[in-house]
Scaffold this active site. Sequence first.
Site, mmCIF file in Angstrom:
data_model
loop_
_atom_site.group_PDB
_atom_site.id
_atom_site.type_symbol
_atom_site.label_atom_id
_atom_site.label_comp_id
_atom_site.label_asym_id
_atom_site.label_seq_id
_atom_site.Cartn_x
_atom_site.Cartn_y
_atom_site.Cartn_z
ATOM 1 N N TRP A 43 44.650 45.415 34.871
ATOM 2 C CA TRP A 43 43.412 45.965 34.293
ATOM 3 C C TRP A 43 42.400 46.338 35.361
ATOM 4 O O TRP A 43 41.583 47.225 35.167
ATOM 5 C CB TRP A 43 42.872 45.130 33.143
ATOM 6 C CG TRP A 43 42.127 43.846 33.371
ATOM 7 C CD1 TRP A 43 42.246 42.986 34.407
ATOM 8 C CD2 TRP A 43 41.144 43.295 32.484
ATOM 9 N NE1 TRP A 43 41.410 41.903 34.215
ATOM 10 C CE2 TRP A 43 40.723 42.069 33.045
ATOM 11 C CE3 TRP A 43 40.586 43.688 31.279
ATOM 12 C CZ2 TRP A 43 39.772 41.246 32.431
ATOM 13 C CZ3 TRP A 43 39.636 42.856 30.675
ATOM 14 C CH2 TRP A 43 39.240 41.666 31.236
ATOM 15 N N ASP A 44 42.507 45.700 36.544
ATOM 16 C CA ASP A 44 41.641 46.123 37.655
ATOM 17 C C ASP A 44 41.909 47.585 37.991
ATOM 18 O O ASP A 44 40.980 48.383 38.135
ATOM 19 C CB ASP A 44 41.878 45.264 38.910
ATOM 20 C CG ASP A 44 41.482 43.821 38.699
ATOM 21 O OD1 ASP A 44 42.112 43.147 37.870
ATOM 22 O OD2 ASP A 44 40.530 43.358 39.360
ATOM 23 N N TYR A 89 48.014 35.074 48.757
ATOM 24 C CA TYR A 89 47.477 34.995 47.397
ATOM 25 C C TYR A 89 48.036 33.732 46.748
ATOM 26 O O TYR A 89 49.245 33.480 46.821
ATOM 27 C CB TYR A 89 47.837 36.244 46.578
ATOM 28 C CG TYR A 89 47.392 36.108 45.135
ATOM 29 C CD1 TYR A 89 46.048 35.899 44.836
ATOM 30 C CD2 TYR A 89 48.305 36.134 44.091
ATOM 31 C CE1 TYR A 89 45.624 35.726 43.523
ATOM 32 C CE2 TYR A 89 47.896 35.962 42.771
ATOM 33 C CZ TYR A 89 46.550 35.758 42.501
ATOM 34 O OH TYR A 89 46.137 35.567 41.201
ATOM 35 N N GLN A 115 48.656 41.940 31.279
ATOM 36 C CA GLN A 115 47.183 41.851 31.264
ATOM 37 C C GLN A 115 46.644 42.854 30.251
ATOM 38 O O GLN A 115 47.400 43.717 29.781
ATOM 39 C CB GLN A 115 46.625 42.151 32.672
ATOM 40 C CG GLN A 115 45.801 41.012 33.242
ATOM 41 C CD GLN A 115 45.062 41.371 34.526
ATOM 42 O OE1 GLN A 115 45.230 42.428 35.082
ATOM 43 N NE2 GLN A 115 44.217 40.451 34.977
ATOM 44 N N GLY A 174 42.950 37.889 31.191
ATOM 45 C CA GLY A 174 42.021 38.348 32.232
ATOM 46 C C GLY A 174 40.788 37.470 32.339
ATOM 47 O O GLY A 174 39.973 37.653 33.220
ATOM 48 N N ASP A 176 40.444 33.989 32.833
ATOM 49 C CA ASP A 176 41.243 32.805 33.160
ATOM 50 C C ASP A 176 40.754 31.465 32.629
ATOM 51 O O ASP A 176 41.518 30.708 32.068
ATOM 52 C CB ASP A 176 41.392 32.692 34.683
ATOM 53 C CG ASP A 176 41.833 34.002 35.316
ATOM 54 O OD1 ASP A 176 41.837 35.026 34.620
ATOM 55 O OD2 ASP A 176 42.161 33.984 36.497
ATOM 56 N N TYR A 370 32.777 31.608 37.126
ATOM 57 C CA TYR A 370 33.916 32.427 36.675
ATOM 58 C C TYR A 370 33.752 32.937 35.238
ATOM 59 O O TYR A 370 32.742 33.567 34.922
ATOM 60 C CB TYR A 370 35.146 31.541 36.824
ATOM 61 C CG TYR A 370 36.412 32.216 37.274
ATOM 62 C CD1 TYR A 370 36.409 33.323 38.085
ATOM 63 C CD2 TYR A 370 37.646 31.698 36.888
ATOM 64 C CE1 TYR A 370 37.606 33.899 38.495
ATOM 65 C CE2 TYR A 370 38.843 32.261 37.301
ATOM 66 C CZ TYR A 370 38.811 33.366 38.105
ATOM 67 O OH TYR A 370 39.995 33.921 38.495
ATOM 68 N N GLU A 415 31.893 39.859 42.411
ATOM 69 C CA GLU A 415 32.870 39.807 41.318
ATOM 70 C C GLU A 415 32.165 39.519 39.987
ATOM 71 O O GLU A 415 32.497 40.083 38.957
ATOM 72 C CB GLU A 415 33.898 38.706 41.643
ATOM 73 C CG GLU A 415 35.108 38.657 40.748
ATOM 74 C CD GLU A 415 36.085 37.558 41.155
ATOM 75 O OE1 GLU A 415 35.773 36.789 42.112
ATOM 76 O OE2 GLU A 415 37.151 37.440 40.522
HETATM 77 C C1 9WN Z 1 44.553 35.804 38.173
HETATM 78 C C2 9WN Z 1 41.857 40.299 39.864
HETATM 79 C C3 9WN Z 1 41.884 39.250 38.770
HETATM 80 C C4 9WN Z 1 41.252 39.762 37.462
HETATM 81 C C5 9WN Z 1 41.060 38.637 36.451
HETATM 82 C C6 9WN Z 1 40.284 37.510 37.116
HETATM 83 C C7 9WN Z 1 41.015 37.021 38.372
HETATM 84 C C8 9WN Z 1 43.284 36.104 38.973
HETATM 85 C C9 9WN Z 1 42.958 34.922 39.848
HETATM 86 O O1 9WN Z 1 41.178 38.105 39.266
HETATM 87 O O2 9WN Z 1 42.250 36.426 37.997
HETATM 88 O O3 9WN Z 1 44.984 36.946 37.513
HETATM 89 O O4 9WN Z 1 43.705 34.687 40.806
HETATM 90 O O5 9WN Z 1 41.960 34.242 39.633
HETATM 91 O O6 9WN Z 1 40.068 36.465 36.227
HETATM 92 O O7 9WN Z 1 40.389 39.132 35.324
HETATM 93 O O8 9WN Z 1 42.064 40.743 36.910
HETATM 94 O O9 9WN Z 1 40.568 40.777 40.029
#
Ligand code: 9WN
Length: 445
Positions: A43-44, A89, A115, A174, A176, A370, A415
Amino acid sequence: MSVPSLPAELAALRETAVSVLRGNDLGDITRPSPTLYPHQWLWDSCFIAIGLRHLDPQRAAAEILSLLRGQWPNGMIPHVIFAETTNFYHAGPQRWRCDRVTTTAGGAQSTGVTQPPMIAEAAVRVGAMMSDSERGEFYRRLFPGLLRFHQWLYDERDPDDDGLVSLVHSWESGMDNTPTWMEITRPVAPLGVRALRRVNGDDALDALRRDSKEVPSDERLTSGDLFTLYRIVRELRRAHYNFREIRRTIVPLVQDVAFNAILVRANEHLSTIAAEIGEVIPARLRRSARRTREAMGELVVDGVYYSRDFRTRTLLRHETIAGLLPLYAGVVPEDRVDEMVKTITSPRYWSRFGVASVPLDDPNFLPRCYWQGPLWVNMNWLIADGLERYGRLDAAEDLRRNTVDVIASSEAMFEYYSPLDGSGAGSNRFSWTAALLIDLLAADH
Ligand code: 9WN
């Protein structure tokens, strides 16, 4: 591309946003942030494309089409497609080991979950910036894969054919650590986490996590919750990411209200795309789409929308920003719209910075943590769109202006932001904040 004529400070802010996107550009994909999120997220990339279209529609189209590289043979488009990078990551390919169960269309490694299906929305927005022939070509390249993705959502995730698709991990939503998901997730915490929790020892786990090297841990989910999410990935892996097997495990399954709201809108956009290139949506998918729209009505009590537990069909009675997205979907009955707009614009959610992800009077509310309170630029964007579609133009405009202001107050493209004082939190140089700012500053968002 034409640059909107803006006052000097906004023009400079837009330039900063452009440079954030350039800095995060990895060719035909954009990572969400340089350090914390070094890969491609579903979705990003959609929100990023909505901003990129003002700079270069072909590059925006490439961002969307590149999601198809990650498509599984069954049609799923994964939530993360791993880029060739050595950047760390915390939930990388080694946690998922999806290459043991499948291959992706482009051979890239991916996660085994999806997502929110924002692709069709982003595609239509990008298409609007193209000539007829460019748009036709773009839609023809995208359509087969996108159709299969929508079909997969129903075939795999709506086995009982009730119109609502189920999610198998909060990462799919999305959002979390949103309270809805955390409540249903915490009971399946690993034994070690439960034991430590009894002695109030989440801190003991802090040293083991890697995501909080970039961002203070109190701005992210708790270590106990994070290790629970890792545990769920393990369960999904053992169940081969297959819903028939997953439903026999302890994995919580949620008919997520925001995801399904986004799907309602995405189905409509998919039809638009199909019509434009002379394709037909199969009758089965048309029927499922109708059902999703209708089934949204099962998620509402006294005007408040909730997610639902797939197994027990009980509503998960947490009020969060997810429950405001039916406005974006256009499924709120006319005689309920005023009430919902009143809720959104009440001090429980609304501040001069935007819409909080959890109401300020909720016991779970934490202004900088968050999805437990902060406002997010993509949520403001979706809600402003919903307000506009119901003719609440002033509220939509206020929200868009407030969003620009909160981003402008620090320039770091955070963010997320505290709804109490507008201070930034989480990662900075965050791509969708930059991209949606560019979109908000364009006259025709
Ligand atoms: C896990 C990338 C993503 C967003 C999510 C956000 C965060 C990831 C994380 O970052 O989630 O998918 O590692 O925390 O919650 O909405 O797509 O920006």
